[in-house]
Each structure stands twice: as structure tokens, then as C-alpha cells.
Write a protein that holds these residues in place. Sequence first.
Motif, PDB file in Angstrom:
ATOM      1  N   THR B  30       0.970  -1.154   0.023  1.00  0.00           N
ATOM      2  CA  THR B  30       0.088  -0.122  -0.134  1.00  0.00           C
ATOM      3  C   THR B  30       0.852   1.139   0.052  1.00  0.00           C
ATOM      4  O   THR B  30       1.883   1.539   0.860  1.00  0.00           O
ATOM      5  CB  THR B  30      -0.796   0.261   1.298  1.00  0.00           C
ATOM      6  N   SER B  32       1.393   5.342  -0.135  1.00  0.00           N
ATOM      7  CA  SER B  32       0.615   6.630   0.387  1.00  0.00           C
ATOM      8  C   SER B  32       1.046   7.761  -0.612  1.00  0.00           C
ATOM      9  O   SER B  32       2.254   8.078  -0.628  1.00  0.00           O
ATOM     10  CB  SER B  32       0.596   6.746   1.726  1.00  0.00           C
ATOM     11  N   GLU B  43      -8.881  16.031  -8.651  1.00  0.00           N
ATOM     12  CA  GLU B  43      -9.068  15.032  -7.767  1.00  0.00           C
ATOM     13  C   GLU B  43      -9.413  13.760  -8.598  1.00  0.00           C
ATOM     14  O   GLU B  43      -9.091  12.734  -8.693  1.00  0.00           O
ATOM     15  CB  GLU B  43      -9.803  15.290  -6.463  1.00  0.00           C
ATOM     16  N   ARG B  47      -7.716  10.260  -9.363  1.00  0.00           N
ATOM     17  CA  ARG B  47      -8.457   8.992  -8.959  1.00  0.00           C
ATOM     18  C   ARG B  47      -8.611   8.121 -10.023  1.00  0.00           C
ATOM     19  O   ARG B  47      -8.292   6.855  -9.897  1.00  0.00           O
ATOM     20  CB  ARG B  47      -9.504   9.316  -8.037  1.00  0.00           C
ATOM     21  N   THR B  50      -5.151   6.452 -11.231  1.00  0.00           N
ATOM     22  CA  THR B  50      -4.713   5.619  -9.959  1.00  0.00           C
ATOM     23  C   THR B  50      -5.508   4.298 -10.164  1.00  0.00           C
ATOM     24  O   THR B  50      -5.064   3.319 -10.276  1.00  0.00           O
ATOM     25  CB  THR B  50      -4.962   6.200  -8.623  1.00  0.00           C
ATOM     26  N   THR B  54      -4.012   0.651 -10.888  1.00  0.00           N
ATOM     27  CA  THR B  54      -4.373  -0.697  -9.978  1.00  0.00           C
ATOM     28  C   THR B  54      -4.814  -1.612 -10.827  1.00  0.00           C
ATOM     29  O   THR B  54      -4.340  -2.710 -10.435  1.00  0.00           O
ATOM     30  CB  THR B  54      -5.302  -0.128  -8.605  1.00  0.00           C
ATOM     31  N   LYS B  61      -1.555  -1.094  -3.865  1.00  0.00           N
ATOM     32  CA  LYS B  61      -2.575  -0.244  -3.725  1.00  0.00           C
ATOM     33  C   LYS B  61      -2.136   1.161  -3.402  1.00  0.00           C
ATOM     34  O   LYS B  61      -1.202   1.344  -2.936  1.00  0.00           O
ATOM     35  CB  LYS B  61      -3.441  -0.615  -2.353  1.00  0.00           C
ATOM     36  N   VAL B  62      -3.120   1.990  -3.774  1.00  0.00           N
ATOM     37  CA  VAL B  62      -2.440   3.604  -3.653  1.00  0.00           C
ATOM     38  C   VAL B  62      -3.662   4.591  -2.847  1.00  0.00           C
ATOM     39  O   VAL B  62      -4.647   4.569  -3.261  1.00  0.00           O
ATOM     40  CB  VAL B  62      -2.165   4.096  -4.865  1.00  0.00           C
ATOM     41  N   ASN B  63      -2.905   4.783  -1.768  1.00  0.00           N
ATOM     42  CA  ASN B  63      -3.954   5.664  -0.721  1.00  0.00           C
ATOM     43  C   ASN B  63      -3.618   7.103  -1.385  1.00  0.00           C
ATOM     44  O   ASN B  63      -2.340   7.641  -1.027  1.00  0.00           O
ATOM     45  CB  ASN B  63      -3.707   5.485   0.600  1.00  0.00           C
ATOM     46  N   LEU B  64      -4.726   7.844  -1.695  1.00  0.00           N
ATOM     47  CA  LEU B  64      -4.240   9.207  -2.267  1.00  0.00           C
ATOM     48  C   LEU B  64      -4.754  10.227  -1.429  1.00  0.00           C
ATOM     49  O   LEU B  64      -5.897   9.913  -0.570  1.00  0.00           O
ATOM     50  CB  LEU B  64      -5.278   9.571  -3.774  1.00  0.00           C
ATOM     51  N   GLU B  65      -4.113  11.187  -1.277  1.00  0.00           N
ATOM     52  CA  GLU B  65      -4.416  12.307  -0.329  1.00  0.00           C
ATOM     53  C   GLU B  65      -4.389  13.650  -1.021  1.00  0.00           C
ATOM     54  O   GLU B  65      -3.259  13.754  -1.650  1.00  0.00           O
ATOM     55  CB  GLU B  65      -3.581  12.239   0.899  1.00  0.00           C
ATOM     56  N   TYR B  87       5.021  10.238   3.374  1.00  0.00           N
ATOM     57  CA  TYR B  87       4.557   9.626   2.129  1.00  0.00           C
ATOM     58  C   TYR B  87       5.370   8.872   1.214  1.00  0.00           C
ATOM     59  O   TYR B  87       6.659   8.750   1.629  1.00  0.00           O
ATOM     60  CB  TYR B  87       3.857  10.687   1.135  1.00  0.00           C
TER      61      TYR B  87
END
Lengths: 300, 416
Positions: B30, B32, B43, B47, B50, B54, B61-65, B87
Motif C-alpha cells: 500500500t 501513500s 482529484e 483517482r 490511479t 491499480t 494499492k495507492v492511498n491518495l491524499e 508519504y
Amino acid sequence: MLTLPQRERRQAWVLLAPMLLMMFLLTAWPLARTLWLSFTDAGLIGDGSAPNWVGSENFLYALTDPDFRAALWRTLYFTVVSVIIEGFIGVLVALLLNQQFWGRSALRVLVILPWALPTIVNATMWRLNFNPDYGSINALLTQLGLIDTYRSWLGDPSSAINAVMFADIWKNYPLITLLVLAALQTIPEDLFEAARLDGASAFRRFRKITLPAIAAPLAVALILRTIDAFKVFDIIYVMTRGGPLDSTKTVSFFVYQESFSYLRAGSGAAYAILMTLICALLILIYMVMLLRQRRSGSIE
Amino acid sequence: MSLRLTPAATLCALSALTFGYSASVLADTTLSALFMTQAAYSEADIRAMTADFTKLHPDIKVNLEFVPYEALHDKIVAARGAGDKGYDVVLFDAIWPAEFNKYGLLQDVTARIPAEESNKIFDGAISTVTYKDKRWGMPWILDTKYLYYNKAMLAKAGITTPPATWADVEKQSAILKEKGIVKYPLVWSWSQSEALLCDYTTLVSAFKGDFYKDGKLNFTNTGAMKAINYMKETLDKGLTNPNSREYLEEDVRKSFSNGDAAFALNWTYMYNMANDPKQSKVAGDVGVVPAPGGEAGGASGVNGSMGLGIAKASAHPDQAWEFISYMTSQPVQNKYAKLSLPIWKSSYDDPAVQKDQEQLIAAAKTSLNVMLSRPVTADYSRLSNILQQNIQAVLQGKTPAQDGMEAATKAADRLR
């Protein structure tokens, strides 16, 4: 063998211990760490080597820094003026809401609404309201004939701080209203009736009955608001980011910029400690005032 | 008791080891990643990109902020400063590599980018991620400021060609104002922010100015003074909207799209948005040219590009690089070229990329080659603040231009 009071005291300490430990971890430790940092040249991100002890250098620099002094005066202006206005409006609205009239409950909810809004929402909303092109403030003032052309409220150094204060007052006076209103509702109506029968004027009734009843909660509300206003940050971050020409750069914003934008944790901590000391002083002043009121009997 | 290995036990042990090994290899990683909220690659677009990544790499997995540009720098350093690992992937501005290098915030990825690969990318984009001859990421957003103009307003004033120099911009603005076509013909992003420095740098580049003298920061050379004087002059003559001193780029776009300005300096993203009838009253009338130079035939620009890098503390640098490689790859950039122009030179000759934005692509071909970088210093945030304040003091009429820029030079000299 322990006597009963001794046993109770010991039990009390045992029960208090977890809370005291948490308080130490959450308050005393970070504060001590900040104090230590303020005497070093630590950066926010270390390069692996230990920070150097620089003694009072950061404090001397802070106290002679004209930008910091300007930020300090600006913050004091912001605090004093907004808290006075909030106190005045807060009491006035509480007195109004304490009257019996149709729609009182709905109005109470409406009054509390700004206070319940997250600061970021409030700040964004007021940024739009003060927009120089389509902001509602300009539209309103133009329609009322108070200004001829739309003004750039947040773009002009002479008006930006007042515009931010306006937004802050709008959000925070309801806290004072709430606390004062709660106190007003504890005053028995008989007292006012008796005073009326004795021929006391409205002002005299307010001074002799209402004011003593609301003095304590009002003082608490003002203490809270003063400390909060002195720490003002988020509303400025959203509305002006300290500009234009640093005219809205308060002490908190200054600390933030020093620590996070310029990565100087040491000097940032020194500014933060100075700010904490001023906050502590403000609390002390209010506490002394509160104690004096109690001793003089104006607060039960 | 001695341990005896029977064939069955050996097989079991081997299977267990193999299973354990393959499980660890196939284990999900994962990541970040920190991006910014903006109008170009929004955004939702990031997404979507991304999600496509994936699909190709189900094990990552990529957690986006997302944070606003104004908070991006502080978020990156605060995440690290808090002792957190921070990150894996971060978006960074062209002005930060020197500072990030000083504090060891990014991984050196020089070895990951083959020379033949970087030759296919614009030099300006590569310079965004280069510091001390090393690469600290891959360029992702290649951007500079362009001069947008309202074709209908110009036509109404009898102006047949868009301005070729900044003096032309001033002259044409004066005509537009005089004829009452628009109250304030010019709009800029001059609030106390980095946006102000981008506009200023564009003008410094136009007037052939520089930020250094004898290796030291200096803002009083002839070109730089011409830039600040030009800004003030257009304000004094009522050609620049005075509200510009409160504006960020989005305010500029809205003002121009609302038909309140004839000229605007802004990034690439404004072209398609100002031409979108759903959000612009001037759709169809939007022209774009390279920001002009001080003399005819010249052009100006500021390097406003951004890169994607691997944070120093990332425990998954290989997977992070997989993600960065995908996001910066030519097919992905071409697919989203209506929002942000690709970093790849050959993309600009691709008919699919050119479609409906031929004028912008033509401007980009000129502008991307003349981008001036803002000063390179590890103390950039401090310097930026000094410049913002002094330029604003001039624009607010509090200080004469010469005094303001001398003060900025002196303050820059004192940087600790």
C-alpha cells in the motif's frame, strides 16, 4: 493501619493517577519539549545530528524582530476589539432571546448556527462574501448607498484585518450568548417584579439584578474567547494567508510559518513559548478579576 | 532426541517455505501518495488514473491524499518532521528541490531514468526535478503562464492582431479602456502568494532580467526593475484590475471567463475551462499566445512545472516508482492532455493531443522553451515571502519600486 480519611485520600490518588498521567503525556511533556526546543537551533527536519544549545538567542531574536512585534500588536488589536464586540453583541442578543416572543425557539437555533459551523466553512463563506467582484457585502453596501463601487476588502491592507475580525465575531458571539442566556434563565422573575414595584428603572434593574447574575458566566466566556482570539489561525489561513502586506499575519500564523514553511523548529518554538506566556498572562488577569468580583460579593 | 527428516516432512516443509515466500512476494503493497487539489488534473482525474494503474498492478494499492497547493509544501515537511514515515509518493513544485535536498526529503532517482528517456522530455520539465545534476523525481505537470485574450473585445476595439510585446498589451488595454469596452482590461494573480511571484517572474523573463548579480540574489537589475515598474504602471493607469492584488489563479480565470477582462495571464488549464460554455461567458472567444517579450518576436515564461518524487523514508521505492512511471507515461499524459500538457516532446505533434487546442499547443511550443526559473535556494519559502511582501508594498503604493526591490535584495542577503 490507615484511618478512613487516609484510605480515601489514597484511593483518590489511585483513581486520579491515570488522568494525571494522561495530562502529563498530553500537556506537560509537549510543553517541556517545546521549551527545550526553544533554546536550540533545531530544524523541523533533523539532518541526523543533535540540535545545538543556543541559550536565549532565539528569544532575543524574537523580541527584537520587528515583524514579530508587529504581529504581536496586530494580534492584540484583533483580540481586544473582537472580544469586546463579541461580548457586547453576545449579551445584547442573550437579553433579546430571554424575552418572551413568538418564534423565539427558531431564533435561538439560528443564533447558534454560526457557532456550530466548522471554522473552515465559516472562513470560506466569508471569503466569498467579501469577494471584490460578486461578494454579498459589496452588493449590500452598494444597495444601501454606503459605498459607490465594489471594494477589495481582503486585498486592501487597511481593511483586511477588520474583514477577518468581522467573520470571527460573526462566528463566535453565539458562544457568549449561549452562556449568558443560560445564566439569565436562572434569575427568578419575582426579583424583577419586586424591583419594578420599588420603582427601579430598566437600567438599574439590569445593573443590580441582571449584571451580577451574568457576571461569572460572562467572565468565563470572555476568558475563553480571549484565549481563542489570541490564538487565531484557521480563519486567517483560509481568508488571507497573512496578506496583503502581512496585514493579517497574527502570532499563530507567524509561529506556523517559522516552524513549517521555514522549517525552523527552534525559533518557531521560541515564538510559541512567548505566545503561551502572553496567553497565561491573559488568563491570570481574568482570574484575578474573577476572584476580586467574588470577594466583593458581586458574584455569588 | 534427534530430528529425522522423512520425505513427507521435507515436502511439507518445502511447501510451507515456498508458500510463505510466494505469499510475501505477492503480498499487497500500500502506497501513500500526496497530490494537490487543482483545476487541471482534478482529484477525480487523479483517482481515475490511479484506478487504471491499480488494474495493471493489482498488488499495489495507492492511498491518495489531496491538499491545496498552498498547503502542499508544509504537508510534506510536517509529515516527515512529525517523525512519521510520511508519504511514499509526493508531488513537488519546481522551487522546492534545493530545500528538499538539504533536508533529505526525496530519493535520488537518477539511475531510474535512462538518458534516452530524458532526451524525449522537454528540458524545462527535466530541470524541474534536477538539482545538483541529479534527478529527484519525474516531471508530471509541465506548465508556464500564457497570455489569454478576448477575441471579441479586441475585434470590437478594431484590434486585429493580439499583442506581440508587453508594450502592445498596455497600448491595446488603453484603447479597450478608452472605448469603454471593459473597465479593467488586464487581470493577474497578485495576492500575497506564490502566484504573484509567477507573474513577476514571467515579466522579469520578458524584460531579460535576472535574479542574481555576482552570484548573489538581486532584484534591482534593469530587467527586474522594468518588470515591477510595468506592474505598477498598469495599476496606476487603471488598466489592471486593482482586485488583482487579492486574486489567485482561479479568481483570474473567473474574472476572464465572466467577461470582466480582455487580457489575463494564467496557466495552461484555463484554456479549455474558459472555452467551456458551461462555466464561461466568453467561450469561443478565447485566444491564447505565449506571454510576450519586451521586444517584438520575443516571448516570456516562468517554470511552473511540478514533479512526482519518492519520499526518502518510503519503504516501497520500487512500487512507488512503478506508480510514478505510470502517471508520467506518455499514453496517460496524452489521454489527459486537455487538462495539462504532456512533458513529452513528441506528444505535441500527435493529432489527438492537438485536437481542439491547436492554438494552445502552438503557444506551448514557444513558451516551454523560454521558461525562467524562480531563484534556486534552499531557503526559498523565506525568500518567496520577502519578495511577496516587497512587491505587494510597491503594488499597494506604500513604497517606490526602487526602494521596495532594494529592500527585498537586502533582506534576501540577510537570510540565515
